[in-house]
Enzyme design. Structure first.
Site, PDB file in Angstrom:
ATOM      1  CG  ASP A  31      30.203  28.969  87.187  1.00 56.00           C
ATOM      2  OD1 ASP A  31      29.484  29.982  87.024  1.00 56.00           O
ATOM      3  OD2 ASP A  31      31.412  28.919  86.878  1.00 56.00           O
ATOM      4  CG  ASP A  35      27.147  23.783  85.140  1.00 56.08           C
ATOM      5  OD1 ASP A  35      26.864  24.601  84.233  1.00 56.08           O
ATOM      6  OD2 ASP A  35      28.307  23.573  85.533  1.00 56.08           O
ATOM      7  CB  SER A  80      30.619  35.809  45.951  1.00 54.21           C
ATOM      8  OG  SER A  80      30.778  35.584  44.589  1.00 54.21           O
ATOM      9  CG  LEU A  81      30.204  41.053  47.517  1.00 57.87           C
ATOM     10  CD1 LEU A  81      30.883  41.664  48.721  1.00 57.87           C
ATOM     11  CD2 LEU A  81      29.000  41.893  47.117  1.00 57.87           C
ATOM     12  CD  GLU A 110      28.155  46.442  55.571  1.00 57.48           C
ATOM     13  OE1 GLU A 110      28.394  45.275  55.201  1.00 57.48           O
ATOM     14  OE2 GLU A 110      27.013  46.892  55.699  1.00 57.48           O
ATOM     15  CE  LYS A 112      34.951  39.936  50.109  1.00 59.06           C
ATOM     16  NZ  LYS A 112      35.616  38.716  50.577  1.00 59.06           N
ATOM     17  CG  ASP A 114      39.469  35.964  55.282  1.00 60.62           C
ATOM     18  OD1 ASP A 114      38.668  35.288  54.602  1.00 60.62           O
ATOM     19  OD2 ASP A 114      40.703  35.807  55.240  1.00 60.62           O
ATOM     20  NE  ARG A 133      29.411  32.035  48.573  1.00 58.88           N
ATOM     21  CZ  ARG A 133      29.171  32.174  47.272  1.00 58.88           C
ATOM     22  NH1 ARG A 133      28.093  32.779  46.878  1.00 58.88           N
ATOM     23  NH2 ARG A 133      30.008  31.731  46.385  1.00 58.88           N
ATOM     24  CD  GLU A 167      31.915  36.194  55.799  1.00 59.19           C
ATOM     25  OE1 GLU A 167      30.767  36.311  55.320  1.00 59.19           O
ATOM     26  OE2 GLU A 167      32.869  35.702  55.171  1.00 59.19           O
ATOM     27  CE1 TYR A 218      26.901  39.685  54.279  1.00 55.45           C
ATOM     28  CE2 TYR A 218      28.537  39.470  56.018  1.00 55.45           C
ATOM     29  CZ  TYR A 218      27.933  38.977  54.887  1.00 55.45           C
ATOM     30  OH  TYR A 218      28.348  37.794  54.354  1.00 55.45           O
ATOM     31  CE  LYS A 303      27.320  44.975  51.988  1.00 59.95           C
ATOM     32  NZ  LYS A 303      26.767  44.353  53.188  1.00 59.95           N
ATOM     33  CE  LYS A 327      39.608  39.327  47.495  1.00 58.24           C
ATOM     34  NZ  LYS A 327      39.247  38.241  48.394  1.00 58.24           N
ATOM     35  CB  CYS A 420      53.805  51.440  13.026  1.00 59.15           C
ATOM     36  SG  CYS A 420      52.246  50.543  13.067  1.00 59.15           S
ATOM     37  CB  CYS A 423      51.499  50.943   8.602  1.00 60.58           C
ATOM     38  SG  CYS A 423      51.817  52.261   9.786  1.00 60.58           S
ATOM     39  CB  CYS A 436      51.408  54.071  14.551  1.00 56.15           C
ATOM     40  SG  CYS A 436      51.133  54.093  12.763  1.00 56.15           S
ATOM     41  CB  CYS A 441      48.301  52.534  10.718  1.00 51.26           C
ATOM     42  SG  CYS A 441      48.778  51.041  11.590  1.00 51.26           S
TER      43      CYS A 441
END
Ligand code: IVH
Length: 702
Positions: A31, A35, A80-81, A110, A112, A114, A133, A167, A218, A303, A327, A420, A423, A436, A441
């Site tokens: 290390d 460095d 967006s979708l 795929e 989604k 978050d 975005r 994402e 993606y 997709k 969703k 109804c 009528c 009805c 009617c």
């Protein structure tokens, strides 16, 4: 060794050490030594910034300088979708896409993720910008923070121009650990996404570099079209080869599992193969898996695989037409039930509708929610005044899901009236639903007329439900067949209509005479004959109304039920519907009015227009006086042999520019694409500019 040589050497060496360490977990040096070399390279690069390699490993370290995140314009559409909340809605997306394409399609599924949507721009294989975005057109340049992420390649093995969407996210375990280490409770993030979002915008990239953000990529948009793979699977496979991190939890749908598997194999991708009929099962499996994933997902993205089809389908203002997000949670909200109204549909079906306190749900304010039928109300034991939970599932119309709190006024479960509401005919029960039975009617009649004239059917533009209501009440329009024989001269005096609208209405009615036979057939409103079944009937030999009427007169249900996709019940019901005196009379009048009652007079699309745009590739921007929605202009181009695309690229030959077009116009100017304004376009179409104003002030032409 001169300075340049030292910088080159250190860069190469450190890249090897970094790669080994982050990809294989192997430390080739201590290390301290690592460095020391890094510090030396930083020092040299500071003195000679012109000698710094664009993919220098020191960029990963980040800096203590304050970042600002300038706004930059995206060069690809970053939309967006569209959303779905049920497996039926996903299946519907599959089948509508296939129907629209008129041929076989396959779909990638795929997770989604978050997280934070990011676009990585590479020029000649070097990462030049990482942009959020933003509003889809303009985002923030957050490159200094993104380059600290080991999973984002700073350079690619090929010298290509490419924009990659992905994402950025934080694994759940890292989120827990970092949050627990934050002493100030107020500064703790609510969830991994919030912490990731905060990190992406950290002012000091050295701090961002300490948060182990990662990315799943993606989508890829190649600068050079000819290098673009022909389907999504090959895009993913190529992105992987270029060094991007791809989510291994990929699923793929085709008409059957074997086909799906073969396509995954051809793209050298691991993934789960499914047939279309297994969507339900797949969604259940992913829903169950969700909790045990190391990262958060809020849905699944489906997709279209085929890129040429994606291009054909294009985009709406907000989302691509070739993808949909399922969703996991449908948006839910709490509201108070103010009352229940009862609607009578065109088939006589009675639907109770909940009138609720105005409530924000999934981006819009809702005041009404469906209650389906009496049985549903009873299951909920729903009473006026109850506090209820409403959701937006697959339906556009929200539904009441459950009772959260009973009312304190002592109201009891609501019971639909036995008459109804329109009528006053006694309501009948058919299979758990209420109807009805009165064909005359008024609500049913108005419903039938509105349905017949609607955009998806005969498309009589100005004859919407409100106009139908006015004309019905004035006694001008009392049946579907009246549309073609009514005297509209007195309609102009009705408040809410006016002379101009009447002219447009008459023009719309005249134009509707040209609709093809299959459209006339589905517009009759026979329960089992929607657009798809009407086309199936025509394709299977029922290419004239007389053939249908003859089969029905003979009671030949089998003639219909033997059509693939039609069952026995459908066959019987079609016979029954076309044996009805009323429907036969309506058909007789419509025939007299000149509607297409067989396919012989249907205009063949390709004969209709001269192919003046053949070989041309058109893109569209801005808004138009004569084309609203503007997709109508695209149709005009396509009818005349042109191809339409959703973004301006070097292949685009024309940009149709209406008012207010922004980035596309700039891109067209840059690329030397011919820009055509609305007036010039009208001249090209050879359409006389006839600017009549309709009652809502909108100019209409087609
Ligand atoms: S595709 C034009 N795929 O979900 C391509 N999006 O609501 C559109 N997202 O803005 C995006 N995982 O930030 C796609 N596998 C995935 C995704 C994904 C997460 C996000 C993305 C998008 C939002 C759409």
């Amino acid at each position: 060794m001169n300075i340049k040589e030292e910088i080159d050497k250190l860069t190469e060496e450190l890249k090897v050490y970094q790669d080994k360490y982050y990809k294989e977990g192997v430390s080739l040096i201590s290390d301290t030594e690592y460095d020391r070399l890094t510090d030396r390279l930083i020092e040299l690069e500071k003195e000679h910034p012109e000698l710094q390699h664009p993919d220098s490993p020191t960029r990963r370290v980040g800096s203590d300088l304050t970042n600002d995140f300038p706004e930059v314009r995206h060069t690809i559409p970053v939309l967006s979708l569209d959303k779905a909340y049920s497996d039926e809605a996903v299946l519907d997306f599959f089948s509508k896409s296939i129907q629209k394409e008129g041929g076989a399609l396959s779909f990638a599924a795929e997770e989604k993720i978050d997280g934070i949507s990011m676009v990585l721009y590479y020029e000649k294989g070097i990462l030049v910008r990482a942009v959020t975005r933003g509003n889809g057109e303009v985002g923030n340049d957050v490159t200094p923070n993104i380059v600290t992420m080991r999973s984002v390649p700073l350079s690619l093995p090929e010298s290509i121009d490419i924009a990659v969407r992905g994402e950025v996210y934080l694994e759940k375990a890292d989120f827990e650990r970092l949050n627990a280490a934050e002493p100030d409770e107020a500064k703790r993030a609510a969830n991994p996404r919030n912490l990731a979002a905060g990190t992406v915008r950290r002012q000091k990239s050295s701090e961002a570099g300490r948060v182990p953000l990662t990315i799943f990529c993606y989508e890829g948009f190649w600068g050079n079209r000819s290098e673009t793979p022909s389907d999504h699977l090959h895009i993913l496979s190529k992105l992987k080869k270029l060094g991007f991190r791809i989510n291994p939890h990929l699923a793929f749908f085709d008409s059957d599992k074997a086909k799906a598997k073969a396509k995954l194999d051809a793209a050298e991708l691991d993934g789960e193969a499914y047939g279309f009929s297994e969507i339900d099962e797949f969604i259940k499996k992913k829903t169950a898996e969700r909790k045990s994933l190391p990262y958060e997902i809020d849905g699944l993205v489906f997709k279209i695989n085929e890129l040429d089809v994606r291009e054909k389908f294009g985009y709406t203002e907000h989302h691509p037409r070739w993808a949909i997000a399922y969703k996991f949670e449908a948006p839910q909200a709490e509201a108070k039930l103010l009352g229940i109204t009862v609607q009578v549909g065109r088939t006589g079906r009675i639907t109770p509708v909940a009138e609720i306190t105005p409530t924000k749900l999934g981006g819009s304010t809702i005041r009404r929610a469906t209650l389906h039928n009496q049985e549903y109300i009873e299951e909920l034991e729903l009473a006026i005044g109850d506090t209820v939970s409403v959701s937006k599932r697959g339906d556009v119309i929200p539904a009441v899901e459950s009772v959260i709190e009973k009312n304190d006024a002592g109201n009891t479960t609501f019971v639909l009236p036995d008459e109804c509401p329109c009528c006053h005919t006694h309501i009948v029960q058919i299979g758990g639903l209420q109807y009805c039975p009165n064909y005359d009617c008024p609500d049913q009649v108005k419903g039938r007329i509105s349905f017949f004239a609607s955009t998806d059917q005969m498309d009589i533009e100005t004859l919407g439900p409100k106009t139908v209501e006015l004309l019905y009440n004035a006694g001008i329009l009392r049946s579907v067949e009246d549309i073609y024989t009514a005297d509209y001269s007195s309609a102009a005096d009705l408040s809410g209509i006016g002379e101009k609208s009447v002219k447009l209405l008459e023009k719309g009615i005249k134009e509707s005479l040209e609709r093809p036979f299959a459209t006339v057939l589905s517009s009759l409103g026979v329960a089992d004959i929607g657009k798809k079944s009407a086309e199936l009937l025509v394709k299977n030999g029922f290419d004239s109304i007389d053939k249908i009427l003859d089969a029905a007169a003979k009671g030949d249900a089998e003639a219909f039920s033997s059509i693939p996709g039609f069952g026995e019940v459908t066959g019987r019901r079609i016979v029954e519907a076309f044996s009805s005196e009323r429907l036969r009379a309506t058909i007789g009048s419509l025939r007299k009015a000149g509607l297409h009652m067989d396919t012989s007079s249907d205009k063949k699309d390709d004969e209709e227009y001269e192919k003046i745009f053949s070989g041309e590739v058109w893109c569209i921007t801005g808004s138009f006086k004569n084309f609203n929605p503007r997709t109508k202009a695209l149709k005009e181009i396509e009818k005349r042999g042109g191809r339409t695309v959703s973004s301006v690229t070097s292949k685009t030959t024309h940009l149709l520019a209406g008012e207010g077009g922004g980035s596309k116009r700039a891109e067209a100017e840059r690329l030397g694409v011919k820009i055509v304004n609305e007036d010039e376009f009208m001249t090209l179409l050879g359409v006389e500019k006839k600017k009549e104003e309709s009652d809502d002030g909108q100019l209409l032409l087609f």
